[in-house]
Design a protein around this motif. Structure first.
Motif, short mmCIF file in Angstrom:
data_model
loop_
_atom_site.label_atom_id
_atom_site.label_comp_id
_atom_site.label_asym_id
_atom_site.label_seq_id
_atom_site.Cartn_x
_atom_site.Cartn_y
_atom_site.Cartn_z
N TRP A 198 -8.05 -1.40 -0.17
CA TRP A 198 -7.49 -2.32 0.81
C TRP A 198 -8.61 -3.15 1.44
O TRP A 198 -9.59 -2.60 1.95
N ARG B 184 -9.50 0.72 5.28
CA ARG B 184 -9.75 -0.70 5.11
C ARG B 184 -11.21 -1.02 4.83
O ARG B 184 -12.12 -0.45 5.43
N LEU C 54 0.82 -1.21 0.00
CA LEU C 54 0.00 0.00 0.00
C LEU C 54 0.86 1.26 0.00
O LEU C 54 0.56 2.23 -0.71
#
Length: 374
Positions: free
Chosen positions: A210, A271, A199
């Motif tokens: 992600w 996320r 990342l």
């Protein structure tokens, strides 16, 4: 001493055979030599030898992405009796660490034979004190005891999800830097340090999404010795029970590393939960589809222990139960760099512990001078 392309017809007999010349294997070899086991010499019985599948020193480090710099390595601990010389933080880890391992093997005259692929380890007979036969692509070895230090790099784990993605997919083991993803939209799967590295690099040249199976574990405070012992204890308990191992890194949580801070600055740490299925052009969460150009699976590795299968070490829980580093089912076999010792500092300690245990099993060897290189 590194011997290249060594072969043998009749089994070569040694006292201890180490499989793997990464951090754990070199630590074990150092302690074997220090405790008096003689380095193996062609044509001579006894002593110890290290068989390594790689053509050159370095273990898994030699195969890491060129983009992994020493500054972004997720922790590194010196090998016993050899401090890592000062290095440029921006130097590639795949160059620095193999160079360090090369010098270490030479400095301590470690008998590493490469490249040798270990295919199976079997008991010579059903007697508990019989020797072990180590079958390789270059002949068979006979040993009184074995230290397995094969690590995990050669067994990348790819989870299965429904559907099919037509674009570029690769595991972290194949990742070689962000350049190929310039201007691309990339789905990064995984919640560990490897995912953070990807990342932190890809988000600088493209767009990232992600996804992780569970909420990432963050560790806010310092990694104190007390915290480290508590983490290792959790992994050790699973290993004692013979359950499939969890890596130490997976339990420590994500800390404020250089890669983490860089990913955070790039806004890449948003996320998402795991997708339901793959699609031709990306992944779908319910009715919502996200289109991506590539998927990087930073989903970890599994221990490389298939060659030990003939020994029947696996417990009903699916893992290999250990007492310390010793296989509970067979005192002749030790696993280092496995479970709680799958870190550079843990590998060092495990190498010493395994050798101490084997001295108790095999007896204290007489000290012999190291042989000259062959």
């Amino acid at each position: 001493m590194t011997v290249y392309g060594a072969t043998n017809t009749a089994p070569q007999r040694v006292d201890v055979l180490v499989v793997g010349a990464g951090q754990a294997g070199l630590s074990a070899a150092y302690h074997l030599h220090r405790r008096g086991f003689a380095p193996w010499r062609a044509g001579a019985d006894g002593g110890f030898v290290v068989l390594d599948a790689n053509a050159e020193p370095g273990g898994a480090w030699a195969h890491r992405s060129p983009s992994l710099r020493m500054a972004t390595v997720h922790g590194f601990h010196d090998l016993p009796d050899a401090e890592l010389p000062p290095v440029d933080p921006e130097a590639p880890a795949r160059e620095v660490v193999p160079g360090y391992f090369t010098a270490y093997e030479a400095r301590h005259a470690l008998p590493v034979v490469r490249p040798v692929e270990v295919r199976a380890v079997r008991a010579e007979s059903e007697r508990p004190d019989s020797r072990l036969l180590v079958e390789t692509d270059r002949g068979t070895w006979s040993t009184r005891a074995l230290i397995n230090a094969t690590g995990t790099w050669t067994r990348p784990f790819l989870p299965h999800y429904p559907g099919h993605f037509a674009g570029r997919q690769l595991h972290y083991a194949e990742y070689r830097g962000a350049e190929e993803f310039t201007g691309k939209r990339v789905l990064v799967v995984g919640g560990g340090a490897s995912a953070i590295q990807v990342l932190s690099e890809v988000a600088a040249v493209g767009t990232t999404v992600w996804a992780t199976r569970s909420e990432p574990v963050y560790h806010e405070g310092p990694f104190t010795p007390e915290y480290g012992r508590a983490v290792v204890a959790k992994v050790e308990e699973r290993v004692r029970q013979g359950l499939p191992v969890r890596s130490v890194v997976s339990v420590t949580g994500l800390g404020p590393s250089v890669a983490y801070r860089r990913a955070e600055e790039l806004g890449a740490l948003h996320r998402r939960p795991m997708f339901d299925r793959l699609t031709e052009h990306g992944a779908a969460w319910g009715d919502e589809e996200t289109t991506v150009d590539a998927i990087v699976w930073a989903t970890g590795f599994r221990p490389e222990v298939g060659h030990l299968a003939p020994l029947g070490l696996r417990s009903p829980g699916g893992g290999i139960a250990l007492t310390g580093t010793r296989a509970t089912a067979d005192p002749r076999v030790h696993l280092v760099g496995y479970g709680p010792s799958a870190s550079t500092v843990g590998a060092n300690r495990a190498g010493r512990a395994a050798v101490n245990d084997l001295v108790a099993l095999l007896g204290d060897p007489e000290r012999q001078p190291a042989p000259t290189a062959v």
